[in-house]
Motif scaffolding. Sequence first.
Motif, PDB file in Angstrom:
ATOM      1  N   SER A  40       0.865  -1.193   0.110  1.00  0.00           N
ATOM      2  CA  SER A  40      -0.023   0.089   0.046  1.00  0.00           C
ATOM      3  C   SER A  40       1.113   1.316  -0.121  1.00  0.00           C
ATOM      4  O   SER A  40       1.785   1.579   0.672  1.00  0.00           O
ATOM      5  CB  SER A  40      -1.057  -0.094   1.326  1.00  0.00           C
ATOM      6  OG  SER A  40      -0.244   0.083   2.565  1.00  0.00           O
ATOM      7  N   LYS A  57      -1.839  -0.816  -4.232  1.00  0.00           N
ATOM      8  CA  LYS A  57      -2.748  -0.107  -3.807  1.00  0.00           C
ATOM      9  C   LYS A  57      -2.506   1.476  -3.174  1.00  0.00           C
ATOM     10  O   LYS A  57      -1.483   1.567  -2.623  1.00  0.00           O
ATOM     11  CB  LYS A  57      -3.641  -0.500  -2.556  1.00  0.00           C
ATOM     12  CG  LYS A  57      -4.928  -0.206  -2.063  1.00  0.00           C
ATOM     13  CD  LYS A  57      -6.037  -0.774  -2.956  1.00  0.00           C
ATOM     14  CE  LYS A  57      -7.393  -0.496  -2.672  1.00  0.00           C
ATOM     15  NZ  LYS A  57      -8.507  -1.035  -3.549  1.00  0.00           N
ATOM     16  N   ILE A  74      -3.825   4.751  -1.495  1.00  0.00           N
ATOM     17  CA  ILE A  74      -4.751   4.960  -0.320  1.00  0.00           C
ATOM     18  C   ILE A  74      -4.517   6.553  -0.079  1.00  0.00           C
ATOM     19  O   ILE A  74      -3.779   7.025   0.346  1.00  0.00           O
ATOM     20  CB  ILE A  74      -4.550   4.216   0.949  1.00  0.00           C
ATOM     21  CG1 ILE A  74      -4.918   2.729   0.606  1.00  0.00           C
ATOM     22  CG2 ILE A  74      -5.798   4.856   1.905  1.00  0.00           C
ATOM     23  CD1 ILE A  74      -4.422   1.979   1.875  1.00  0.00           C
ATOM     24  N   LYS A 101     -11.870  11.271  -8.517  1.00  0.00           N
ATOM     25  CA  LYS A 101     -12.338   9.790  -8.770  1.00  0.00           C
ATOM     26  C   LYS A 101     -12.323   9.788 -10.026  1.00  0.00           C
ATOM     27  O   LYS A 101     -12.413   8.563 -10.761  1.00  0.00           O
ATOM     28  CB  LYS A 101     -13.509   9.554  -8.048  1.00  0.00           C
ATOM     29  CG  LYS A 101     -13.429   9.548  -6.621  1.00  0.00           C
ATOM     30  CD  LYS A 101     -14.669   9.400  -5.709  1.00  0.00           C
ATOM     31  CE  LYS A 101     -14.396   9.147  -4.266  1.00  0.00           C
ATOM     32  NZ  LYS A 101     -15.733   9.210  -3.580  1.00  0.00           N
ATOM     33  N   SER A 115      -9.204   2.845 -11.027  1.00  0.00           N
ATOM     34  CA  SER A 115     -10.418   2.933  -9.883  1.00  0.00           C
ATOM     35  C   SER A 115     -10.219   1.679  -8.566  1.00  0.00           C
ATOM     36  O   SER A 115     -10.420   2.038  -7.518  1.00  0.00           O
ATOM     37  CB  SER A 115     -11.611   3.216 -10.529  1.00  0.00           C
ATOM     38  OG  SER A 115     -11.897   4.286 -11.405  1.00  0.00           O
ATOM     39  N   ASN A 116      -9.859   0.494  -9.408  1.00  0.00           N
ATOM     40  CA  ASN A 116      -9.922  -0.503  -8.661  1.00  0.00           C
ATOM     41  C   ASN A 116      -8.962  -0.529  -7.475  1.00  0.00           C
ATOM     42  O   ASN A 116      -8.652  -1.494  -6.740  1.00  0.00           O
ATOM     43  CB  ASN A 116      -9.884  -1.876  -9.450  1.00  0.00           C
ATOM     44  CG  ASN A 116     -11.273  -2.027  -9.890  1.00  0.00           C
ATOM     45  OD1 ASN A 116     -12.278  -1.499  -9.680  1.00  0.00           O
ATOM     46  ND2 ASN A 116     -11.378  -2.629 -11.222  1.00  0.00           N
ATOM     47  N   ASN A 117      -7.732   0.180  -7.976  1.00  0.00           N
ATOM     48  CA  ASN A 117      -6.566   0.184  -7.162  1.00  0.00           C
ATOM     49  C   ASN A 117      -6.230   1.534  -6.079  1.00  0.00           C
ATOM     50  O   ASN A 117      -5.179   1.675  -5.502  1.00  0.00           O
ATOM     51  CB  ASN A 117      -5.187   0.029  -7.973  1.00  0.00           C
ATOM     52  CG  ASN A 117      -5.140  -1.196  -8.870  1.00  0.00           C
ATOM     53  OD1 ASN A 117      -5.744  -1.242  -9.801  1.00  0.00           O
ATOM     54  ND2 ASN A 117      -4.534  -2.124  -8.406  1.00  0.00           N
ATOM     55  N   THR A 171      -8.139   4.012  -3.232  1.00  0.00           N
ATOM     56  CA  THR A 171      -9.142   4.077  -2.314  1.00  0.00           C
ATOM     57  C   THR A 171      -8.982   5.485  -1.602  1.00  0.00           C
ATOM     58  O   THR A 171      -8.057   5.989  -1.380  1.00  0.00           O
ATOM     59  CB  THR A 171      -8.896   3.259  -1.149  1.00  0.00           C
ATOM     60  OG1 THR A 171      -8.716   1.857  -1.834  1.00  0.00           O
ATOM     61  CG2 THR A 171     -10.081   3.246   0.027  1.00  0.00           C
ATOM     62  N   ARG A 185     -10.109   7.703   1.544  1.00  0.00           N
ATOM     63  CA  ARG A 185     -10.524   7.830   2.915  1.00  0.00           C
ATOM     64  C   ARG A 185     -10.459   9.209   3.514  1.00  0.00           C
ATOM     65  O   ARG A 185      -9.574   9.741   3.670  1.00  0.00           O
ATOM     66  CB  ARG A 185      -9.848   6.996   3.771  1.00  0.00           C
ATOM     67  CG  ARG A 185      -9.464   5.480   3.382  1.00  0.00           C
ATOM     68  CD  ARG A 185     -10.630   4.701   3.423  1.00  0.00           C
ATOM     69  NE  ARG A 185     -11.305   4.566   4.745  1.00  0.00           N
ATOM     70  CZ  ARG A 185     -12.416   4.461   5.025  1.00  0.00           C
ATOM     71  NH1 ARG A 185     -13.432   4.736   4.125  1.00  0.00           N
ATOM     72  NH2 ARG A 185     -12.768   4.581   6.369  1.00  0.00           N
ATOM     73  N   HIS A 202      -3.308   2.768   8.894  1.00  0.00           N
ATOM     74  CA  HIS A 202      -3.157   2.814   7.529  1.00  0.00           C
ATOM     75  C   HIS A 202      -1.641   2.763   7.246  1.00  0.00           C
ATOM     76  O   HIS A 202      -1.173   2.339   6.511  1.00  0.00           O
ATOM     77  CB  HIS A 202      -3.932   3.844   6.651  1.00  0.00           C
ATOM     78  CG  HIS A 202      -5.124   3.485   6.178  1.00  0.00           C
ATOM     79  ND1 HIS A 202      -5.709   2.433   5.429  1.00  0.00           N
ATOM     80  CD2 HIS A 202      -6.475   4.055   6.763  1.00  0.00           C
ATOM     81  CE1 HIS A 202      -7.007   2.331   5.415  1.00  0.00           C
ATOM     82  NE2 HIS A 202      -7.406   3.200   6.180  1.00  0.00           N
TER      83      HIS A 202
END
Length: 491
Positions: free
Chosen positions: A301, A337, A339, A357, A366-368, A370, A372, A383
Motif C-alpha cells: 500500500s 494499492k 490510499i 475519482k 479505480s480498482n487500485n 481508495t 478515505r 493505514h
Amino acid sequence: MVAGGLCVCGLIRLLCSLLVPALFLSGILCVCLVLLLWGIRLWIQQRKKQLTSTGKDGKRPLLVAFFHPYCNAGGGGERVLWCAIRTLQKKYRNVTCVVYTGDRDATGEEIVEGAFRRFNIKLTHPVKFVFLEKRYLVKASLYPHFTLLGQSLGSVFLAWEALLKCVPDIYIDSMGYAFTLPLFKYLGGCRVGCYVHYPTISTDMLSVVRNQDTRFNNAAFITNNPLFSKFKLVYYYFFAFMYGFVGSCSDVTMVNSSWTLNHILSLWRAGDRTSVVYPPCDVQTFLDIPLEEEKTTTEYSIVSVSQFRPEKDHPLQIRAFAKLLKEKNLGQQPSLKLILIGGCRNQQDEERVNNLKHLCEELGVSNNVTFRINIPFEELKRHLAEATIGLHTMWNEHFGIGVVECMAAGTVTLAHNSGGPKLDIVVPYEGHRTGFLAENEDNYAETMAYILSLSPEKRLEIRENARRSVHRFSDQHFEETFLLSVEPLFK
C-alpha cells in the motif's frame, strides 16, 4: 527667442511659487499626522491601565497576546499556538496569555478542551480569550480579486478591534498576519514578534507570474494575456514591498523551515532577528507504532496524507501511480494499492475529490485507488502502520508535517523535491538516507518502482534511520528553540 526665454523663466517662477506652499502644507500635514498618531498611542496606553487589573500579589501580570483568529481550527498552526502557550506558562510565572480569536461559536473552555482532545496539550494555567466580531474581514472569499491585499488590509481592521479590547505588553502574530505588527508596535506600544508558517508572498510566486506559468493561484486567463500578467506582476511587486516593510517591524521573527527562512530574509531583511523554530509534531504517537521487518504480503500500500486542497496536487499522485501500474509486470505479485487520506473542509473540497475519482476512472486505476475522507485518528495510524510508501506531492510545501508523520510511522517516504521536505525533513541523518524525493510524474513512478524493488532489509534500514531523524521535530525541541527565540521580548 527672447520671448521664449521669458516664457520659460515665467513658468519656472510659477512652479517655484506653487512648490514652496505645497512643501509647507505637506510638512504641516505630516506634523499633524504624527501628533494624531502620538495622541492615539497615549490614549491607548491610558486605556491599557484602565483595562488591566493587578494580580493577587498586587503586581500587574505581563500580558502576552497571540493573534490567532482561527484558534479552534485544529490544524498544525493551532498546535504551534497551544504548544507556545504551554511553554510560556511553564517558564514564566508572571505571564497571562491572551488569545485574540474570531471563534465566537465556542466558549473559551470548549476551545481549551478541544486543544487537549486534538493535540493532547494540557495548559497549566487559564487563558484569556478576546473574541473578535470582524473576523469576516480576513476571509479570502470576501476578496475575489486582489485577495492578498484585501485580506492584509482586513487584518489591520481586525487587529484594531483586538487592540481596543485588550492592550498587551507582548504581541505575537501566530497566523501570518504581518500587517498587524506596526499597529501593535507603534500605536499599542508593544514588543512584537511573529511565527511565520509561510510567507504571504514569496519570490517563487513572483517567478510564477513573471514566467506566466499556470498554477492554482495564477489562472490561465492571466497567463495567456501579457497585459494581465504584467499588471499582476506590478501588483505582486508592490505587495512584496509592503509585506517586507511591515514584516521588518517585528522585534523577533520565527519561521518554521529553511525554505520559509530564505524567503523571509529576502523580503524582510531582518536576519539578526530571525530564526528557524521547527513546528512541534506529535511524533511520539507515531513512534509508538511497532517497526518490524516486512512479512510476505500479497499487497503493497502507498499512502498519501493531506487535505484535499489544490496545492497538494493529488492528480500528480494518481497519474504517477497509474504509470507505475502500467510499467509493472501485470502478473507480478504482490499487487499495489494507493490510499488517499485527507480532510474535506467544504463543498469545493468534495467536488475536488469527485474530480479525482473521475481521473482514476479515465486512467483505469479505480480498482487500485481508495479514498478515505475525514477518518478517525486510529484508522489513520493503522493505514500508516501497514503502508510501504508514504507519498507527498505538494510543490514548495513550507514545512510538511504530514511528511514527518509518515517518517515517524515507519513508511519509506517519497516527497516533492522542494520546500521544507527537501531542505529540512527528507535529508541525510548521520550520513544515511531517510527517504526519497521526486519532481514530476516520471520521477515519482520510477522512484516508487525503485523503493518496491529494494529488499525488505534495505527498506527497514531507511525506515529506522528516518524514525531516528524526526526527534528534531518533537515538542521538547520546539519548546527549547521557541523560548530561546522569544527571550528578547521578555527583557
